[in-house]
Design a protein around this motif. Structure first.
Motif, PDB file in Angstrom:
ATOM      1  N   THR A   2       0.843  -1.194   0.000  1.00  0.00           N
ATOM      2  CA  THR A   2       0.000   0.000   0.000  1.00  0.00           C
ATOM      3  C   THR A   2       0.880   1.248   0.000  1.00  0.00           C
ATOM      4  N   ALA A   3       2.008   1.161   0.702  1.00  0.00           N
ATOM      5  CA  ALA A   3       2.917   2.308   0.754  1.00  0.00           C
ATOM      6  C   ALA A   3       3.515   2.617  -0.616  1.00  0.00           C
ATOM      7  N   LEU A   4       3.517   1.609  -1.478  1.00  0.00           N
ATOM      8  CA  LEU A   4       4.101   1.805  -2.814  1.00  0.00           C
ATOM      9  C   LEU A   4       3.088   2.357  -3.827  1.00  0.00           C
ATOM     10  N   ASN A   5       1.806   2.460  -3.409  1.00  0.00           N
ATOM     11  CA  ASN A   5       0.782   2.960  -4.342  1.00  0.00           C
ATOM     12  C   ASN A   5       1.238   4.254  -4.988  1.00  0.00           C
ATOM     13  N   TRP A   6       0.982   4.369  -6.270  1.00  0.00           N
ATOM     14  CA  TRP A   6       1.522   5.484  -7.041  1.00  0.00           C
ATOM     15  C   TRP A   6       0.356   6.222  -7.694  1.00  0.00           C
ATOM     16  N   GLN A  29      -1.388   0.494  -8.273  1.00  0.00           N
ATOM     17  CA  GLN A  29      -1.246  -0.194  -6.992  1.00  0.00           C
ATOM     18  C   GLN A  29       0.203  -0.640  -6.766  1.00  0.00           C
ATOM     19  N   GLY A  30       0.592  -0.646  -5.513  1.00  0.00           N
ATOM     20  CA  GLY A  30       1.916  -1.158  -5.176  1.00  0.00           C
ATOM     21  C   GLY A  30       2.097  -2.588  -5.633  1.00  0.00           C
ATOM     22  N   SER A  31       1.011  -3.387  -5.507  1.00  0.00           N
ATOM     23  CA  SER A  31       1.121  -4.797  -5.898  1.00  0.00           C
ATOM     24  C   SER A  31       1.399  -4.918  -7.397  1.00  0.00           C
ATOM     25  N   THR A  32       0.826  -3.991  -8.183  1.00  0.00           N
ATOM     26  CA  THR A  32       1.075  -4.007  -9.627  1.00  0.00           C
ATOM     27  C   THR A  32       2.552  -3.781  -9.911  1.00  0.00           C
ATOM     28  N   ILE A  33       3.100  -2.754  -9.263  1.00  0.00           N
ATOM     29  CA  ILE A  33       4.512  -2.437  -9.489  1.00  0.00           C
ATOM     30  C   ILE A  33       5.380  -3.634  -9.122  1.00  0.00           C
ATOM     31  N   ILE A  57       6.919 -17.729  -5.459  1.00  0.00           N
ATOM     32  CA  ILE A  57       6.834 -16.272  -5.616  1.00  0.00           C
ATOM     33  C   ILE A  57       5.428 -15.870  -6.049  1.00  0.00           C
ATOM     34  N   ALA A  58       4.837 -16.698  -6.936  1.00  0.00           N
ATOM     35  CA  ALA A  58       3.475 -16.415  -7.382  1.00  0.00           C
ATOM     36  C   ALA A  58       2.494 -16.466  -6.199  1.00  0.00           C
ATOM     37  N   GLY A  59       2.774 -17.339  -5.230  1.00  0.00           N
ATOM     38  CA  GLY A  59       1.931 -17.412  -4.036  1.00  0.00           C
ATOM     39  C   GLY A  59       1.947 -16.096  -3.263  1.00  0.00           C
ATOM     40  N   PHE A  60       3.136 -15.521  -3.170  1.00  0.00           N
ATOM     41  CA  PHE A  60       3.243 -14.202  -2.539  1.00  0.00           C
ATOM     42  C   PHE A  60       2.475 -13.158  -3.354  1.00  0.00           C
ATOM     43  N   MET A  61       2.619 -13.203  -4.683  1.00  0.00           N
ATOM     44  CA  MET A  61       1.904 -12.253  -5.558  1.00  0.00           C
ATOM     45  C   MET A  61       0.392 -12.391  -5.386  1.00  0.00           C
ATOM     46  N   TYR A  62      -0.051 -13.630  -5.215  1.00  0.00           N
ATOM     47  CA  TYR A  62      -1.483 -13.886  -5.066  1.00  0.00           C
ATOM     48  C   TYR A  62      -2.028 -13.126  -3.858  1.00  0.00           C
ATOM     49  N   ILE A  63      -1.307 -13.240  -2.723  1.00  0.00           N
ATOM     50  CA  ILE A  63      -1.762 -12.517  -1.531  1.00  0.00           C
ATOM     51  C   ILE A  63      -1.680 -11.008  -1.772  1.00  0.00           C
ATOM     52  N   GLY A  64      -0.595 -10.572  -2.423  1.00  0.00           N
ATOM     53  CA  GLY A  64      -0.458  -9.147  -2.723  1.00  0.00           C
ATOM     54  C   GLY A  64      -1.600  -8.630  -3.574  1.00  0.00           C
ATOM     55  N   THR A  65      -2.087  -9.492  -4.502  1.00  0.00           N
ATOM     56  CA  THR A  65      -3.131  -9.053  -5.430  1.00  0.00           C
ATOM     57  C   THR A  65      -4.520  -9.168  -4.814  1.00  0.00           C
ATOM     58  N   TYR A  66      -4.808 -10.301  -4.160  1.00  0.00           N
ATOM     59  CA  TYR A  66      -6.166 -10.551  -3.668  1.00  0.00           C
ATOM     60  C   TYR A  66      -6.326 -10.349  -2.171  1.00  0.00           C
ATOM     61  N   SER A  67      -5.203 -10.133  -1.465  1.00  0.00           N
ATOM     62  CA  SER A  67      -5.226  -9.926  -0.011  1.00  0.00           C
ATOM     63  C   SER A  67      -5.881 -11.073   0.751  1.00  0.00           C
ATOM     64  N   GLN A  68      -5.847 -12.263   0.206  1.00  0.00           N
ATOM     65  CA  GLN A  68      -6.361 -13.411   0.946  1.00  0.00           C
ATOM     66  C   GLN A  68      -5.752 -14.691   0.394  1.00  0.00           C
ATOM     67  N   ILE A  69      -5.923 -15.787   1.156  1.00  0.00           N
ATOM     68  CA  ILE A  69      -5.383 -17.078   0.703  1.00  0.00           C
ATOM     69  C   ILE A  69      -6.223 -18.205   1.299  1.00  0.00           C
ATOM     70  N   GLY A  70      -6.373 -19.291   0.569  1.00  0.00           N
ATOM     71  CA  GLY A  70      -7.128 -20.438   1.057  1.00  0.00           C
ATOM     72  C   GLY A  70      -6.701 -21.681   0.293  1.00  0.00           C
ATOM     73  N   ALA A  71      -7.237 -22.824   0.691  1.00  0.00           N
ATOM     74  CA  ALA A  71      -6.782 -24.109   0.156  1.00  0.00           C
ATOM     75  C   ALA A  71      -7.053 -24.266  -1.343  1.00  0.00           C
TER      76      ALA A  71
END
Lengths: 236, 298
Positions: free
Chosen positions: B127-131, B140-144, B204-218
């Motif tokens: 969020t701090a990276l939002n431009w 969005q920071g996650s996009t960058i 790394i994609a798993g980290f991106m997933y949380i960054g993009t959707y802000s959630q995770i599940g099975a």
């Protein structure tokens, strides 16, 4: 002691027995020809020596060491290289990268560079085309690349599968001259060929493979005068 | 105009994640000639690892990403050794079914240990990276982060396969596994390495997933997995640049379908568009944009 001893191997593809009790030996410094018709089991024999196929039974020894169940990449490290049928160069890689793949098992860069110069000495065309993508080479050039690539592992013995296939008569003569030179330079050669006449001309000894078994064996010069060989393989 | 740009940027962001996942599919297919349908679930494991580290420890985000990469790499290599390696040389259908089995196994283990509910997490640093570009347009920071990671990995991978000995060996195995063995290349080791790289990228994609959707599940890996598979086919399966182009293209197509369909209250159909593309590609150009015709050897 023979360098390479093949003893009574049986190889099958599923239910089909391709090789049924083949035995032969190759001594250091020889050119041995393995001749026979299509489907006689020549390629199967070479693939079994290289470890790509496992024999059902029988034994293969190299310098006295059992290699029957050794993995293909280890067999290359022991000093057995193969020029496969149909060349099978890596068509997406450059000529130079193909040659370097041939030296994959070696670490000493100086020695690899030395081998590269030797190969370029035999095949000057490869040097001219070293940065070209291998898939764009002509059939003859690809055959030379496949041979050069196998030599890059600095093998004790080189197995050649139909090096004359698809080449013009002029090129066939050139390739066979180079095979003789390779042998003179100290690499033993096991040559599989349908072009029996050419093979018997340069070989020391030969084996005739028929439907998975050795039908005849002897000095190449004797086999060349054998009536059965003349009739079946030399077209006389 | 701003809407158009926002949709495009979201598409590129999502597409970067797809591209990274598609790389795993495409590399494994290129080397082992199999479709690893458990790949999507490895992303989920990466996401859960990231979530767990962030939620329960005071570690910085990069440690969480490293942990996800480590867990996924080991998992990918172990799966290959245990489930796929014994099947080398048998029919590809058998391997495919096994991969689907592994996929269910991973999902069910995750359901057991992680629970059935999706869990939320937002990275504050993103969020701090939002431009803020202008009044209406924010990148969005996650996009960058997604785009930068994807570009860095793409360049690194291309350098690896074109300029290192191991990378060239990989291309040799991909083209002709038998001839590669005759060069002394250990094909099993090369396949392990490919699974390790593909699974690390899934981490790394798993980290991106949380960054993009802000959630995770099975079940988090299922949809991105299938979409990235579509992207890999679209770009030409087996091709590394193809995975990138296919991934980005698919992300953009998905976002635009969503925004257009939303006007008719049909945005739920956006996922279907992706699969229509898969079917069309398979019908019209099965080798994809950059794929090569594979010669069947007799």
């Amino acid at each position: 002691m023979a360098m390479l001893e093949i003893e009574n191997i049986y190889v099958s593809y599923g239910m089909i027995n391709a090789i049924r009790g083949v035995s032969f030996t190759v001594d250091r410094g020889e050119i041995i020809a393995l001749i026979g018709a299509n489907g006689a089991g020549k390629t199967t024999t070479l693939h079994t020596i290289s470890g790509l196929l496992r024999p059902k039974s029988g034994s293969i020894r190299f310098n006295g060491t059992e290699i029957t169940r050794v993995a293909p990449h280890k067999i290359v490290s022991m000093g057995i290289a193969q020029v496969p049928e149909g060349r099978r160069v890596f068509s997406q890689l450059t000529v130079l990268d193909n040659l370097k793949m041939g030296a994959y098992i070696r670490r000493d860069q100086k020695e690899i560079a030395h081998s590269l110069q030797t190969v370029y000495g035999w095949f000057p065309r490869l040097k001219e085309r070293q940065n070209q993508i291998a898939g764009t080479l002509s059939g003859g050039e690809q055959q030379m690349l496949a041979m050069g690539r196998a030599l890059m592992s600095h093998p004790q013995i080189i197995l050649m599968d139909e090096p004359s296939m698809g080449l013009s008569p002029l090129l066939v003569t050139e390739v066979f001259n180079i095979i003789e030179e390779i042998c003179k330079a100290g690499t033993t050669v096991l040559l599989v060929e349908q072009n029996a006449k050419k093979a018997l001309t340069i070989a020391d000894r030969a084996y005739v493979l028929e439907t998975g078994t050795i039908a005849l064996e002897g000095k190449a010069a004797d086999l060349m005068n054998n009536d059965r060989v003349k009739k079946a393989y030399l077209g006389e | 105009m701003n809407d158009f740009l926002a949709t495009l940027i979201n598409g590129i962001s999502l597409g970067s994640m797809y591209a990274l996942i598609a790389l795993g599919y495409t590399m494994v297919y290129g080397i082992a000639k199999m479709l690893n349908f458990a790949h999507g679930d490895i992303i989920m494991v990466g996401g859960i690892t990231t979530f767990t580290v962030m939620q329960y420890t005071n570690m910085p985000p990069w440690v969480a990403v490293l942990a996800a990469v480590a867990v996924c790499t080991v998992l990918g290599v172990v799966i290959e050794k245990v489930a796929y390696k014994p099947l080398r040389g048998v029919s590809s259908l058998t391997v495919l079914i096994t991969a689907i089995g592994v996929s269910y196994l991973l999902q069910n283990v995750a359901l057991l240990t992680f629970g059935t509910e999706n869990k939320s997490y937002s990275f504050s640093f993103l969020t701090a990276l939002n431009w803020q570009i202008n009044e209406h347009l924010i990148i969005q920071g996650s996009t960058i982060v997604n785009v930068v990671i994807m570009l860095v990995i793409m360049v690194a991978l291309l350098l690896f396969v074109h300029f290192t000995k191991q990378g060239k060996a990989m291309r040799a195995v991909s083209e002709d596994n038998g001839a590669a063995q005759l060069m002394g290349i250990n094909v099993n080791a090369t396949i392990s390495l490919t699974f390790a790289i593909g699974s690390a990228l899934a981490g790394i994609a798993g980290f991106m997933y949380i960054g993009t959707y802000s959630q995770i599940g099975a079940y988090a890996g299922t949809m991105p997995g299938i979409k990235a598979f579509t992207a890999a086919v679209f770009g030409g399966i087996g091709s590394i640049p193809g995975a990138m182009i296919g991934g980005i293209a698919l992300g953009i197509i998905e976002q635009f379908s969503k925004s257009i369909l939303a006007q008719f209250q049909l945005s739920a159909l956006a996922d279907a568009i992706v699969f229509v593309i898969l079917i069309l590609v398979l019908l019209i150009k099965p080798t994809g944009l950059l794929g090569r015709q594979i010669k069947e050897k007799v």
